[in-house]
Scaffold this motif. Structure first.
Motif, PDB file in Angstrom:
ATOM      1  N   MET A   1      16.685 -67.759  20.884  1.00 26.93           N
ATOM      2  CA  MET A   1      17.305 -67.619  19.571  1.00 26.93           C
ATOM      3  C   MET A   1      17.470 -68.976  18.892  1.00 26.93           C
ATOM      4  SD  MET A   1      17.707 -64.406  18.986  1.00 26.93           S
ATOM      5  CE  MET A   1      18.860 -64.372  17.625  1.00 26.93           C
ATOM      6  N   ALA A   2      17.699 -70.023  19.670  1.00 26.99           N
ATOM      7  CA  ALA A   2      17.836 -71.360  19.084  1.00 26.99           C
ATOM      8  C   ALA A   2      16.517 -71.835  18.487  1.00 26.99           C
ATOM      9  CB  ALA A   2      18.324 -72.351  20.139  1.00 26.99           C
ATOM     10  N   VAL A   3      15.412 -71.569  19.191  1.00 28.23           N
ATOM     11  CA  VAL A   3      14.101 -71.907  18.635  1.00 28.23           C
ATOM     12  C   VAL A   3      13.793 -71.008  17.445  1.00 28.23           C
ATOM     13  CG1 VAL A   3      11.631 -72.019  19.128  1.00 28.23           C
ATOM     14  CG2 VAL A   3      13.276 -72.745  20.866  1.00 28.23           C
ATOM     15  N   PHE A   4      14.129 -69.737  17.602  1.00 26.62           N
ATOM     16  CA  PHE A   4      13.912 -68.744  16.546  1.00 26.62           C
ATOM     17  C   PHE A   4      14.600 -69.152  15.240  1.00 26.62           C
ATOM     18  CE2 PHE A   4      16.461 -65.264  14.698  1.00 26.62           C
ATOM     19  CZ  PHE A   4      15.481 -64.481  14.119  1.00 26.62           C
TER      20      PHE A   4
ATOM     21  N   ILE B   1      27.361 -50.709  19.571  1.00 26.62           N
ATOM     22  CA  ILE B   1      28.134 -50.405  18.357  1.00 26.62           C
ATOM     23  C   ILE B   1      28.766 -51.678  17.797  1.00 26.62           C
ATOM     24  CG2 ILE B   1      30.138 -49.175  17.447  1.00 26.62           C
ATOM     25  CD1 ILE B   1      29.532 -46.980  19.531  1.00 26.62           C
ATOM     26  N   ALA B   2      29.356 -52.496  18.664  1.00 25.96           N
ATOM     27  CA  ALA B   2      29.964 -53.745  18.205  1.00 25.96           C
ATOM     28  C   ALA B   2      28.919 -54.666  17.596  1.00 25.96           C
ATOM     29  CB  ALA B   2      30.667 -54.436  19.376  1.00 25.96           C
ATOM     30  N   LEU B   3      27.764 -54.747  18.243  1.00 26.96           N
ATOM     31  CA  LEU B   3      26.660 -55.563  17.739  1.00 26.96           C
ATOM     32  C   LEU B   3      26.195 -55.057  16.374  1.00 26.96           C
ATOM     33  CD1 LEU B   3      24.469 -57.754  18.339  1.00 26.96           C
ATOM     34  CD2 LEU B   3      23.155 -55.948  19.457  1.00 26.96           C
ATOM     35  N   THR B   4      26.133 -53.756  16.227  1.00 23.95           N
ATOM     36  CA  THR B   4      25.691 -53.149  14.969  1.00 23.95           C
ATOM     37  C   THR B   4      26.654 -53.468  13.837  1.00 23.95           C
ATOM     38  OG1 THR B   4      24.608 -51.345  16.160  1.00 23.95           O
ATOM     39  CG2 THR B   4      25.146 -50.961  13.844  1.00 23.95           C
ATOM     40  N   SER B   5      27.933 -53.423  14.116  1.00 26.22           N
ATOM     41  CA  SER B   5      28.935 -53.740  13.104  1.00 26.22           C
ATOM     42  C   SER B   5      28.765 -55.171  12.599  1.00 26.22           C
ATOM     43  CB  SER B   5      30.339 -53.548  13.682  1.00 26.22           C
ATOM     44  OG  SER B   5      31.327 -53.857  12.727  1.00 26.22           O
ATOM     45  N   LEU B   6      28.610 -56.107  13.524  1.00 27.89           N
ATOM     46  CA  LEU B   6      28.429 -57.514  13.142  1.00 27.89           C
ATOM     47  C   LEU B   6      27.104 -57.713  12.416  1.00 27.89           C
ATOM     48  CD1 LEU B   6      29.707 -59.220  16.411  1.00 27.89           C
ATOM     49  CD2 LEU B   6      30.889 -59.122  14.217  1.00 27.89           C
TER      50      LEU B   6
ATOM     51  N   LEU C   1      27.677 -64.471  19.191  1.00 29.66           N
ATOM     52  CA  LEU C   1      27.952 -63.089  19.576  1.00 29.66           C
ATOM     53  C   LEU C   1      26.693 -62.235  19.681  1.00 29.66           C
ATOM     54  CD1 LEU C   1      31.143 -62.461  17.410  1.00 29.66           C
ATOM     55  CD2 LEU C   1      31.034 -62.609  19.912  1.00 29.66           C
ATOM     56  N   ILE C   2      25.745 -62.407  18.761  1.00 29.94           N
ATOM     57  CA  ILE C   2      24.586 -61.517  18.742  1.00 29.94           C
ATOM     58  C   ILE C   2      23.750 -61.616  20.030  1.00 29.94           C
ATOM     59  CG2 ILE C   2      22.372 -61.096  17.595  1.00 29.94           C
ATOM     60  CD1 ILE C   2      23.822 -61.452  14.921  1.00 29.94           C
ATOM     61  N   PRO C   3      23.360 -62.822  20.502  1.00 33.12           N
ATOM     62  CA  PRO C   3      22.592 -62.846  21.758  1.00 33.12           C
ATOM     63  C   PRO C   3      23.417 -62.419  22.966  1.00 33.12           C
ATOM     64  CG  PRO C   3      23.051 -65.084  21.001  1.00 33.12           C
ATOM     65  CD  PRO C   3      23.446 -64.168  19.890  1.00 33.12           C
ATOM     66  N   ASN C   4      24.711 -62.755  22.994  1.00 38.73           N
ATOM     67  CA  ASN C   4      25.534 -62.383  24.139  1.00 38.73           C
ATOM     68  C   ASN C   4      25.807 -60.888  24.186  1.00 38.73           C
ATOM     69  OD1 ASN C   4      25.718 -64.974  25.161  1.00 38.73           O
ATOM     70  ND2 ASN C   4      27.568 -65.469  24.035  1.00 38.73           N
ATOM     71  N   PHE C   5      26.074 -60.271  23.034  1.00 34.72           N
ATOM     72  CA  PHE C   5      26.269 -58.821  23.009  1.00 34.72           C
ATOM     73  C   PHE C   5      24.975 -58.098  23.382  1.00 34.72           C
ATOM     74  CE2 PHE C   5      30.224 -57.979  20.138  1.00 34.72           C
ATOM     75  CZ  PHE C   5      30.990 -58.764  20.979  1.00 34.72           C
ATOM     76  N   ASN C   6      23.831 -58.641  22.939  1.00 32.50           N
ATOM     77  CA  ASN C   6      22.549 -58.074  23.361  1.00 32.50           C
ATOM     78  C   ASN C   6      22.399 -58.121  24.876  1.00 32.50           C
ATOM     79  OD1 ASN C   6      20.482 -56.917  21.648  1.00 32.50           O
ATOM     80  ND2 ASN C   6      20.586 -58.776  20.426  1.00 32.50           N
ATOM     81  N   THR C   7      22.765 -59.253  25.468  1.00 29.37           N
ATOM     82  CA  THR C   7      22.661 -59.417  26.915  1.00 29.37           C
ATOM     83  C   THR C   7      23.545 -58.416  27.644  1.00 29.37           C
ATOM     84  OG1 THR C   7      22.142 -61.771  26.737  1.00 29.37           O
ATOM     85  CG2 THR C   7      23.069 -61.019  28.823  1.00 29.37           C
ATOM     86  N   ILE C   8      24.786 -58.275  27.199  1.00 31.94           N
ATOM     87  CA  ILE C   8      25.722 -57.356  27.861  1.00 31.94           C
ATOM     88  C   ILE C   8      25.239 -55.924  27.716  1.00 31.94           C
ATOM     89  CG2 ILE C   8      28.092 -56.501  27.885  1.00 31.94           C
ATOM     90  CD1 ILE C   8      28.974 -59.260  26.846  1.00 31.94           C
ATOM     91  N   ALA C   9      24.728 -55.571  26.536  1.00 27.02           N
ATOM     92  CA  ALA C   9      24.244 -54.211  26.316  1.00 27.02           C
ATOM     93  C   ALA C   9      23.013 -53.907  27.163  1.00 27.02           C
ATOM     94  CB  ALA C   9      23.940 -53.993  24.838  1.00 27.02           C
ATOM     95  N   MET C  10      22.113 -54.875  27.330  1.00 27.69           N
ATOM     96  CA  MET C  10      20.871 -54.663  28.068  1.00 27.69           C
ATOM     97  C   MET C  10      21.047 -54.755  29.581  1.00 27.69           C
ATOM     98  SD  MET C  10      18.057 -54.004  26.316  1.00 27.69           S
ATOM     99  CE  MET C  10      16.721 -54.645  27.359  1.00 27.69           C
ATOM    100  N   ALA C  11      22.123 -55.377  30.045  1.00 26.51           N
ATOM    101  CA  ALA C  11      22.274 -55.661  31.473  1.00 26.51           C
ATOM    102  C   ALA C  11      22.112 -54.436  32.365  1.00 26.51           C
ATOM    103  CB  ALA C  11      23.620 -56.341  31.725  1.00 26.51           C
ATOM    104  N   PRO C  12      22.670 -53.269  32.048  1.00 29.85           N
ATOM    105  CA  PRO C  12      22.508 -52.125  32.962  1.00 29.85           C
ATOM    106  C   PRO C  12      21.174 -51.404  32.835  1.00 29.85           C
ATOM    107  CG  PRO C  12      24.532 -51.970  31.616  1.00 29.85           C
ATOM    108  CD  PRO C  12      23.646 -52.977  30.982  1.00 29.85           C
ATOM    109  N   MET C  13      20.261 -51.888  32.007  1.00 34.14           N
ATOM    110  CA  MET C  13      19.074 -51.119  31.640  1.00 34.14           C
ATOM    111  C   MET C  13      17.769 -51.692  32.189  1.00 34.14           C
ATOM    112  SD  MET C  13      20.090 -48.546  29.842  1.00 34.14           S
ATOM    113  CE  MET C  13      21.821 -48.260  30.233  1.00 34.14           C
ATOM    114  N   ALA C  14      17.803 -52.385  33.308  1.00 34.45           N
ATOM    115  CA  ALA C  14      16.611 -53.073  33.805  1.00 34.45           C
ATOM    116  C   ALA C  14      15.438 -52.130  34.030  1.00 34.45           C
ATOM    117  CB  ALA C  14      16.933 -53.810  35.105  1.00 34.45           C
ATOM    118  N   ALA C  15      15.678 -50.943  34.553  1.00 36.39           N
ATOM    119  CA  ALA C  15      14.586 -50.028  34.888  1.00 36.39           C
ATOM    120  C   ALA C  15      13.945 -49.396  33.656  1.00 36.39           C
ATOM    121  CB  ALA C  15      15.099 -48.932  35.823  1.00 36.39           C
TER     122      ALA C  15
END
Length: 417
Positions: free
Chosen positions: A142-145, A221-226, A326-340
């Motif tokens: 995201m920093a390069v982005f 949902i929190a990510l979407t609001s922001l 918040l945006i990259p961290n919330f993405n990380t938390i949301a994706m964490a349980p979804m590896a498969a």
């Protein structure tokens, strides 16, 4: 299978610039709104061109649902190339459009293409990293982005001084071609044994898994609001700095400077995550974000929505730094349980974030009254909504470590301290 000639730096840069195509399709054209209004026969103070941003974001949202299942079935690389191709087609259609209606249609197609690199990037990061490593990798990307929002408005302003605004769209088309050639060096990160069936039942099952997982659904949902208020800022920033503050000439510099500050914050996020953990960092920043947004509302109310630019900019920058963290961290938390199910999960999360976020942003756009009051209340209101959702997800207890991510049935999943 990682190719030996693609090092970590190039790997990260390639993913970042692939994802940055989506930002390029937005930020390069922002300084051209005045010229576009004149060329399309719109009033000088018209907000109709906000639809050009909204249509693009809606296409970006709709495309999320397409690319994730394709990436899980056929692999990340071929899906990425499909996205680049549709992106180039949308840029071409937008370039040739004679009026606003066809331009909006072209922008929707363009957004459909931009969704491909975005989904694939998130899936590749989830393939390669877990836990805090995933948060740090996403922050670097995201920093390069963020370089694109820093450079693009200035480049766009320079181009429209000597050429038509349509040339900006041609530049985006050429960027997609360049990325297509470069992406041939990207390794495939999804092994054949982990590829999933392309079926409606499987997609629906994964979507159900996303919306029923407390952590994934809540942080989405929190990510979407922001994201909603952030899209409103993107759509209205040109007219706010040009009309409200009377500084249209300074818009590229101001916009780029704020974006640079966000990029620095994303680099700093890697250190915060290393020391505090992804969840603790996110909660601290979210509380600070709501506090600063309240300060902005107070400033706006006391000045009837027209504060001095020298007071507005530092507060705005502080709020947008919150978004950068918040945006990259919330993405990380949301994706964490979804590896498969990384590809399809990224699609569902991204579709909700972008489609609903674009709608929330459009609600704010329509309330623009020539002042910063609607945007200020948007930052505070959507920030409070995000905080309430996080409190519900965490059952009222903030600052806990992040739960172990669910691996793709492989031993030794990463932990966050």
């Amino acid at each position: 299978m990682t190719r030996p000639d693609l090092g970590r730096v190039e790997f990260t840069a390639l993913l970042a610039m692939s994802m940055a195509l989506a930002a390029l399709g937005l930020d390069l054209m922002l300084p051209a709104f005045t010229a576009m209004r004149a060329d399309l026969g719109l009033p000088a103070d018209s907000t109709a061109l906000a639809g050009v941003v909204t249509a693009y974001l809606l296409g970006l949202a709709a495309g999320q649902l397409l690319y994730g299942p394709l990436a899980d079935r056929f692999g990340r690389r071929p899906t990425l190339f499909v996205g680049f191709g549709i992106y180039a087609l949308g840029a071409l259609l937008s370039t040739l459009s004679p009026g606003l209606s066809l331009l909006l249609a072209g922008r929707f197609v363009w957004g459909l293409g931009a969704a491909g690199p975005r989904v694939v990037t998130l899936a590749v990061v989830r393939d390669r990293f877990e836990g805090e490593q995933m948060a740090r990798a996403m922050s670097f990307i995201m920093a390069v982005f963020i370089i694109v929002p820093v450079i693009a408005p200035t480049l766009g302003a320079a181009v429209i001084q000597v050429a038509s605004w349509r040339v900006l769209f041609v530049l985006c088309l050429l960027a997609a071609v360049v990325m297509t050639v470069w992406a041939r060096r990207l390794p495939e990160t999804l092994p054949p044994q982990h590829r999933l069936e392309l079926s409606l039942g499987r997609i629906v099952a994964t979507a159900r898994l996303v919306v029923t997982n407390r952590q994934t659904a809540g942080y989405t949902i929190a990510l979407t609001s922001l994201y909603g208020v952030f899209t409103s800022y993107l759509a209205s920033s040109e007219i706010i700095f040009g009309s409200t503050f009377g500084r249209p000439d300074a818009f590229p510099i101001i916009f780029g400077g704020v974006a640079a500050t966000m990029g620095l914050a994303m680099l700093g996020n890697t250190r915060l995550v290393s020391r505090l953990g992804t969840r603790r960092t996110s909660h601290l920043v979210l509380l600070a974000y709501v506090g600063v947004a309240a300060v902005l509302v107070l400033l706006a109310v006391l000045t009837e929505g027209r504060p001095p630019l020298a007071l507005f900019l530092p507060v705005l920058a502080a709020i947008l730094v919150g978004h950068a963290l918040l945006i990259p961290n919330f993405n990380t938390i949301a994706m964490a349980p979804m590896a498969a199910h990384a590809g399809t999960a990224a699609s569902v999360i991204g579709a909700v974030q972008l489609a609903v976020g674009a709608g929330l942003g459009a609600l704010l756009d329509r309330r623009f009254d020539g002042t910063i009051l609607p945007l200020s209340w948007g930052f505070l209101g959507y920030g409070v909504l995000a905080l309430v959702v996080v409190l519900v997800v965490e059952r009222g207890v903030l600052f806990r470590p992040m739960m172990d991510p669910v691996s793709r049935r492989r031993p030794g999943p990463a932990r966050e301290a």
